[in-house]
Design a protein around this motif. Structure first.
Motif, PDB file in Angstrom:
ATOM      1  N   MET A  40       0.835  -1.187   0.000  1.00  0.00           N
ATOM      2  CA  MET A  40       0.000   0.000   0.000  1.00  0.00           C
ATOM      3  C   MET A  40       0.878   1.248   0.000  1.00  0.00           C
ATOM      4  SD  MET A  40      -3.061   1.145   2.565  1.00  0.00           S
ATOM      5  CE  MET A  40      -2.073   1.854   3.863  1.00  0.00           C
ATOM      6  N   TYR A  41       0.532   2.182  -0.879  1.00  0.00           N
ATOM      7  CA  TYR A  41       1.231   3.455  -1.000  1.00  0.00           C
ATOM      8  C   TYR A  41       0.254   4.573  -0.677  1.00  0.00           C
ATOM      9  CZ  TYR A  41       4.967   1.033  -3.533  1.00  0.00           C
ATOM     10  OH  TYR A  41       5.995   0.207  -3.892  1.00  0.00           O
ATOM     11  N   GLU A  42       0.795   5.662  -0.141  1.00  0.00           N
ATOM     12  CA  GLU A  42      -0.071   6.789   0.202  1.00  0.00           C
ATOM     13  C   GLU A  42       0.718   8.092   0.095  1.00  0.00           C
ATOM     14  OE1 GLU A  42      -3.401   7.601   3.495  1.00  0.00           O
ATOM     15  OE2 GLU A  42      -1.453   7.041   4.313  1.00  0.00           O
ATOM     16  N   LYS A  43       0.052   9.109  -0.454  1.00  0.00           N
ATOM     17  CA  LYS A  43       0.677  10.425  -0.538  1.00  0.00           C
ATOM     18  C   LYS A  43      -0.411  11.482  -0.590  1.00  0.00           C
ATOM     19  CE  LYS A  43       4.003  13.281  -2.968  1.00  0.00           C
ATOM     20  NZ  LYS A  43       5.045  13.360  -3.970  1.00  0.00           N
ATOM     21  N   ARG A  44      -0.099  12.629  -0.019  1.00  0.00           N
ATOM     22  CA  ARG A  44      -1.007  13.773  -0.043  1.00  0.00           C
ATOM     23  C   ARG A  44      -0.407  14.835  -0.970  1.00  0.00           C
ATOM     24  NH1 ARG A  44      -3.827  16.664   5.113  1.00  0.00           N
ATOM     25  NH2 ARG A  44      -4.679  18.425   3.980  1.00  0.00           N
ATOM     26  N   PHE A  45      -1.172  15.202  -1.985  1.00  0.00           N
ATOM     27  CA  PHE A  45      -0.755  16.215  -2.948  1.00  0.00           C
ATOM     28  C   PHE A  45      -1.511  17.504  -2.645  1.00  0.00           C
ATOM     29  CE2 PHE A  45      -0.151  12.167  -5.039  1.00  0.00           C
ATOM     30  CZ  PHE A  45       1.043  12.308  -5.722  1.00  0.00           C
ATOM     31  N   GLU A  46      -0.873  18.649  -2.913  1.00  0.00           N
ATOM     32  CA  GLU A  46      -1.508  19.932  -2.614  1.00  0.00           C
ATOM     33  C   GLU A  46      -1.359  20.898  -3.785  1.00  0.00           C
ATOM     34  OE1 GLU A  46      -1.119  23.721   0.464  1.00  0.00           O
ATOM     35  OE2 GLU A  46       0.208  22.009   0.706  1.00  0.00           O
ATOM     36  N   PHE A  47      -2.469  21.599  -4.052  1.00  0.00           N
ATOM     37  CA  PHE A  47      -2.445  22.786  -4.891  1.00  0.00           C
ATOM     38  C   PHE A  47      -2.609  23.959  -3.927  1.00  0.00           C
ATOM     39  CE2 PHE A  47      -4.309  19.806  -8.067  1.00  0.00           C
ATOM     40  CZ  PHE A  47      -3.382  19.958  -9.075  1.00  0.00           C
ATOM     41  N   PRO A  48      -1.533  24.664  -3.572  1.00  0.00           N
ATOM     42  CA  PRO A  48      -1.693  25.820  -2.689  1.00  0.00           C
ATOM     43  C   PRO A  48      -2.618  26.861  -3.329  1.00  0.00           C
ATOM     44  CG  PRO A  48       0.612  25.185  -2.838  1.00  0.00           C
ATOM     45  CD  PRO A  48      -0.126  24.411  -3.901  1.00  0.00           C
ATOM     46  N   ALA A  49      -3.210  27.690  -2.504  1.00  0.00           N
ATOM     47  CA  ALA A  49      -4.132  28.720  -2.978  1.00  0.00           C
ATOM     48  C   ALA A  49      -3.489  29.560  -4.082  1.00  0.00           C
ATOM     49  CB  ALA A  49      -4.560  29.609  -1.816  1.00  0.00           C
ATOM     50  N   HIS A  50      -4.273  29.877  -5.094  1.00  0.00           N
ATOM     51  CA  HIS A  50      -3.896  30.762  -6.198  1.00  0.00           C
ATOM     52  C   HIS A  50      -2.765  30.225  -7.085  1.00  0.00           C
ATOM     53  CE1 HIS A  50      -6.521  33.676  -4.307  1.00  0.00           C
ATOM     54  NE2 HIS A  50      -5.835  33.551  -3.190  1.00  0.00           N
ATOM     55  N   THR A  51      -2.505  28.916  -7.068  1.00  0.00           N
ATOM     56  CA  THR A  51      -1.432  28.370  -7.911  1.00  0.00           C
ATOM     57  C   THR A  51      -1.954  27.737  -9.193  1.00  0.00           C
ATOM     58  OG1 THR A  51      -1.442  26.263  -6.710  1.00  0.00           O
ATOM     59  CG2 THR A  51       0.132  27.958  -5.977  1.00  0.00           C
ATOM     60  N   ILE A  52      -3.240  27.498  -9.283  1.00  0.00           N
ATOM     61  CA  ILE A  52      -3.802  26.913 -10.499  1.00  0.00           C
ATOM     62  C   ILE A  52      -4.153  28.047 -11.446  1.00  0.00           C
ATOM     63  CG2 ILE A  52      -5.621  25.492 -11.502  1.00  0.00           C
ATOM     64  CD1 ILE A  52      -5.829  24.072  -8.776  1.00  0.00           C
ATOM     65  N   LYS A  53      -3.280  28.235 -12.422  1.00  0.00           N
ATOM     66  CA  LYS A  53      -3.484  29.276 -13.438  1.00  0.00           C
ATOM     67  C   LYS A  53      -2.708  28.874 -14.683  1.00  0.00           C
ATOM     68  CE  LYS A  53      -0.259  31.939 -10.684  1.00  0.00           C
ATOM     69  NZ  LYS A  53      -0.060  33.114  -9.890  1.00  0.00           N
ATOM     70  N   ALA A  54      -3.181  29.326 -15.826  1.00  0.00           N
ATOM     71  CA  ALA A  54      -2.615  28.908 -17.112  1.00  0.00           C
ATOM     72  C   ALA A  54      -1.119  29.198 -17.210  1.00  0.00           C
ATOM     73  CB  ALA A  54      -3.376  29.574 -18.250  1.00  0.00           C
ATOM     74  N   GLU A  55      -0.680  30.313 -16.667  1.00  0.00           N
ATOM     75  CA  GLU A  55       0.745  30.660 -16.781  1.00  0.00           C
ATOM     76  C   GLU A  55       1.659  29.772 -15.926  1.00  0.00           C
ATOM     77  OE1 GLU A  55      -1.429  33.833 -14.341  1.00  0.00           O
ATOM     78  OE2 GLU A  55      -1.683  32.954 -16.301  1.00  0.00           O
ATOM     79  N   SER A  56       1.094  28.962 -15.050  1.00  0.00           N
ATOM     80  CA  SER A  56       1.891  28.033 -14.243  1.00  0.00           C
ATOM     81  C   SER A  56       1.982  26.650 -14.872  1.00  0.00           C
ATOM     82  CB  SER A  56       1.275  27.897 -12.846  1.00  0.00           C
ATOM     83  OG  SER A  56       1.274  29.139 -12.179  1.00  0.00           O
TER      84      SER A  56
END
Length: 131
Positions: free
Chosen positions: A100-116
Motif C-alpha cells: 500500500m502506498y499513500e501520498k497527499r498532494f496539494e495545490f496551494p491557494a492561487h497556484t492553479i493558473k494557465a501561466e503556471s
C-alpha cells in the motif's frame, strides 16, 4: 507498533490540473487528473479531495479507480474556479506489488493558473502539477 509499519515512497504518480476546452459548452474548464508514469498498473486507487482555508471549506469528496494502467491517466473531477483561492488537497492511496502506498498532494491557494502550466508526463498536455 506504528514504527514497524513501513509505507513505501510514492514515485511516478502525479496529480495535475489541466485546462481543457469543453466541447459541448465551448468553455475552458479545469479538470483534475491522476497520472501514473510508472511501469506497472496501480490497483484500487482511492482519492479523497478537500479544499479549505481559515474561513471556508469544501465538501470532502471521494473517488475510486479500480486499475490505473502503467503510463496511463484518469480524470478525477471538474474543478470550479471558485476553489482556486483555497488550499486544495488530494490524498491518494493505492496498491502496487501487494504494497500500500499513500501520498497527499496539494495545490496551494492561487497556484492553479494557465501561466503556471508545464508539460505533463504521459498526457501530452500542459497542466499545473500538485506538490
Amino acid at each position: 507498533m506504528r514504527k514497524d509499519i513501513i509505507i513505501p515512497e510514492v514515485k511516478d504518480v502525479y496529480i495535475a490540473a489541466v485546462q481543457e476546452m469543453h466541447e459541448e459548452f465551448k468553455t475552458l474548464d479545469w479538470n483534475a487528473y491522476i497520472i501514473n508514469d510508472g511501469l506497472a498498473p496501480l490497483e484500487m486507487v482511492l482519492l479523497t479531495v478537500q479544499g479549505y482555508n481559515d474561513k471556508q471549506m469544501t465538501t470532502h469528496t471521494r473517488h475510486t479507480i479500480k486499475v490505473l494502467p502503467a503510463k496511463g491517466f484518469a480524470k478525477i473531477e471538474f474543478m470550479q474556479e471558485d476553489i482556486f483561492k483555497l488550499d486544495n488537497f488530494y490524498s491518494v492511496t493505492y496498491f502496487l506489488d501487494n504494497k500500500m502506498y499513500e501520498k497527499r498532494f496539494e495545490f496551494p491557494a492561487h497556484t492553479i493558473k494557465a501561466e503556471s502550466a508545464v508539460a505533463l508526463p504521459v498526457m501530452d498536455k500542459d497542466g499545473v502539477l500538485a506538490v
